[in-house]
Design a protein around this motif. Structure first.
Motif, mmCIF file in Angstrom:
data_model
loop_
_atom_site.group_PDB
_atom_site.id
_atom_site.type_symbol
_atom_site.label_atom_id
_atom_site.label_comp_id
_atom_site.label_asym_id
_atom_site.label_seq_id
_atom_site.Cartn_x
_atom_site.Cartn_y
_atom_site.Cartn_z
ATOM 1 N N GLU A 364 0.658 -0.996 0.083
ATOM 2 C CA GLU A 364 0.034 -0.054 0.000
ATOM 3 C C GLU A 364 0.825 1.238 0.115
ATOM 4 O O GLU A 364 1.774 1.166 0.561
ATOM 5 C CB GLU A 364 -0.957 -0.156 1.112
ATOM 6 C CG GLU A 364 -2.136 -0.945 1.120
ATOM 7 C CD GLU A 364 -3.051 -0.630 2.322
ATOM 8 O OE1 GLU A 364 -4.378 -0.681 2.113
ATOM 9 O OE2 GLU A 364 -2.632 -0.488 3.573
ATOM 10 N N ARG A 382 4.111 6.913 1.906
ATOM 11 C CA ARG A 382 4.798 6.018 2.409
ATOM 12 C C ARG A 382 4.341 4.518 2.279
ATOM 13 O O ARG A 382 3.224 4.260 2.316
ATOM 14 C CB ARG A 382 4.529 6.058 4.146
ATOM 15 C CG ARG A 382 5.423 5.119 4.893
ATOM 16 C CD ARG A 382 5.178 5.423 6.356
ATOM 17 N NE ARG A 382 3.843 4.775 6.980
ATOM 18 C CZ ARG A 382 2.688 5.666 6.982
ATOM 19 N NH1 ARG A 382 2.797 6.853 7.130
ATOM 20 N NH2 ARG A 382 1.515 5.069 7.426
ATOM 21 N N GLU A 384 4.027 0.637 2.646
ATOM 22 C CA GLU A 384 4.096 -0.318 3.627
ATOM 23 C C GLU A 384 3.876 -1.615 2.891
ATOM 24 O O GLU A 384 2.920 -1.854 1.954
ATOM 25 C CB GLU A 384 2.746 0.002 4.614
ATOM 26 C CG GLU A 384 2.920 0.917 5.497
ATOM 27 C CD GLU A 384 1.929 1.346 6.476
ATOM 28 O OE1 GLU A 384 0.943 0.243 6.465
ATOM 29 O OE2 GLU A 384 2.119 2.228 7.360
ATOM 30 N N ALA A 389 7.885 -4.545 7.038
ATOM 31 C CA ALA A 389 7.532 -3.102 6.535
ATOM 32 C C ALA A 389 8.629 -2.346 6.244
ATOM 33 O O ALA A 389 8.802 -1.344 5.620
ATOM 34 C CB ALA A 389 6.981 -2.315 8.030
ATOM 35 N N SER A 390 10.002 -3.047 6.619
ATOM 36 C CA SER A 390 11.240 -2.210 6.193
ATOM 37 C C SER A 390 11.590 -2.237 4.647
ATOM 38 O O SER A 390 12.245 -1.542 4.153
ATOM 39 C CB SER A 390 12.473 -3.057 7.339
ATOM 40 O OG SER A 390 12.523 -4.382 6.646
ATOM 41 N N GLY A 392 9.861 -1.188 2.563
ATOM 42 C CA GLY A 392 9.282 0.024 2.024
ATOM 43 C C GLY A 392 10.276 1.414 1.903
ATOM 44 O O GLY A 392 9.959 2.196 1.315
ATOM 45 N N ASP A 393 11.243 1.203 2.894
ATOM 46 C CA ASP A 393 12.103 2.205 3.088
ATOM 47 C C ASP A 393 12.976 2.360 1.827
ATOM 48 O O ASP A 393 13.433 3.905 1.610
ATOM 49 C CB ASP A 393 12.998 1.997 4.306
ATOM 50 C CG ASP A 393 12.222 1.682 5.664
ATOM 51 O OD1 ASP A 393 10.995 2.342 5.656
ATOM 52 O OD2 ASP A 393 12.757 1.315 6.650
#
Length: 427
Positions: A364, A382, A384, A389-390, A392-393
């Protein structure tokens, strides 16, 4: 001489003396008014005078307050150094004495002291010769030191019988911990008294208090650079070597000069395999020294601690039509939010094991409008990723920004019973 003449002389003499006294009194009063008498207080140390054969072991006070009374002009020029406070105990045997303080002032003045007397104890001074020993604070491992000249082997310790009896040795420390040059070195060493347990004995005097030594500094061995021998060919596929950190970076070897010369300037470690290594690890390895040479490692650390940093190679996963979701908006906010575009292309970047199996619906693009008011804004979403989750960074967004337009919601018009819209009344 007639009686009348005697009476006249006596009467005149009386008046002369009375006049003289009155004149002196007037002069004194005038002088006192011009230069009045005042007091000042001067803190001063107390000096104890005693024979050299005696030691002061107790002194109830080391300082006194001297109250000086004098004319103001005298006090203006009087300095603390013009005042000495002392106690004279010369020619006194050992014992305890209560003695008054003697004040000497270099100006015309009177004085008092607080306290007026002190208690002083004297004990006989004894002396004893004690041997002198030298300790060398360690040199760097590749240096040796030898004392080649010493001008003192015994020193005289003096003090009370109780303190002198505790002294076992007079010790001097030769600090060569930072010495990096060879050759003879002359040092002046301060001496201190120690008991049999190595504790310092205070309240004794050492004569002489220092000695001069000459030390010969000799260098040992040779310094080599350390190089970890890493088997890069054994690194598992899909993983990459990132860095290596090791300690110590250099070692000092001693041995036959010809054998040292054959080593060059670098020493390898024993081989370090990367087989089955899929993450960072630390290993201790020995130096790879020739077995047929009698070489000695002088360094404190004989093996090498190596930290190897390994990570999985990164790959990319392009995903189309990733939906953009708004956070910070609810049905009762009274605002309308418009997004452009409503979906993005996202390229995930990360280890293959993390990216494998991810679908577009797992990702997302989040747009947070909590801090936004009405208007049009460019917002970087952002990313996700469900379960990681990491990831996406480091993702790539196409396009990189989303245009967000926020407007106030218009109230809906109400209908009359007949079905016609009623206009809003304006007061």
């Amino acid at each position: 001489m007639s009686k009348a003449l005697k009476d006249t002389i006596t009467s005149n003499l009386f008046w002369f003396v009375a006049s003289f006294v009155v004149a002196i009194l007037i002069w004194f009063i005038a002088k006192t008014e011009a230069n009045p008498i005042d007091q000042r207080v001067y803190p001063r140390p107390i000096t104890i005078l005693a024979d050299d054969t005696m030691i002061i072991t107790q002194q109830s006070s080391e300082n006194a307050r001297v109250i000086v009374t004098a004319q103001e002009q005298t006090l203006e020029i009087l300095r603390a150094d013009d005042i000495t406070v002392s106690v004279d105990l010369t020619n006194r045997p050992a014992g305890e004495y209560i003695v008054p303080l003697d004040v000497d002032i270099s100006r015309l003045a009177s004085s008092d002291t607080q306290p007026r007397q002190i208690t002083v104890s004297l004990e006989p001074r004894i002396s004893q010769q004690i041997p002198v020993e030298l300790n060398t604070i360690l040199l760097p491992v590749n240096f040796d030191a030898e004392v080649v000249e010493q001008d003192l082997f015994q020193a005289v310790v003096s003090g009370t019988e109780d303190n002198v009896s505790q002294v076992n040795v007079i010790r001097g420390q030769i600090d060569l911990s930072n010495q990096q040059t060879v050759g003879e070195l002359e040092r002046t060493i301060i001496l201190q008294a120690e008991d049999s347990d190595g504790n310092r004995v205070s309240d004794v005097e050492i004569e002489p208090s220092s000695l001069v030594v000459t030390v010969d500094i000799i260098q040992r061995g040779q310094t080599f650079t350390v190089r970890p021998d890493i088997d890069f060919e054994s690194l598992p596929s899909d993983f990459e070597f990132r860095d290596v950190v090791y300690e110590p970076n250099t070692v000092i070897l001693d041995g036959d000069p010809e054998a040292l010369a054959t080593l060059g300037d670098t020493i390898n470690t024993m081989p370090i395999s990367l087989e089955d290594r899929t993450g960072d690890f630390t290993v201790e390895v020995d130096l790879n020294l020739p077995e047929d040479q009698d070489l000695i490692v002088l360094s404190d650390i004989t093996n090498i601690e190596v930290q190897v940093f390994i990570s999985e190679e990164e790959t990319t996963l392009p995903l189309q039509n990733v939906p953009v979701r708004v956070v910070g908006q609810n049905d009762n906010s009274g605002r309308t939010v418009t997004l452009n575009p409503t979906s993005l292309s996202v390229v995930l970047v990360g280890p293959a094991s993390d990216i494998e199996g991810i679908e577009a619906e797992d990702v997302e693009a989040i747009v947070d409008i909590n801090s936004l008011g009405e208007g049009t804004f460019s917002v970087i979403p952002r990313i996700e990723v469900a379960g990681n989750a990491s990831l996406g960074d480091s993702s790539i967004l196409i396009p990189a920004e989303v245009t967000v337009t926020i407007t106030a919601t218009q109230p809906e018009a109400t209908e009359s019973p007949e079905g016609t819209a009623q206009p809003t009344q304006t007061p």
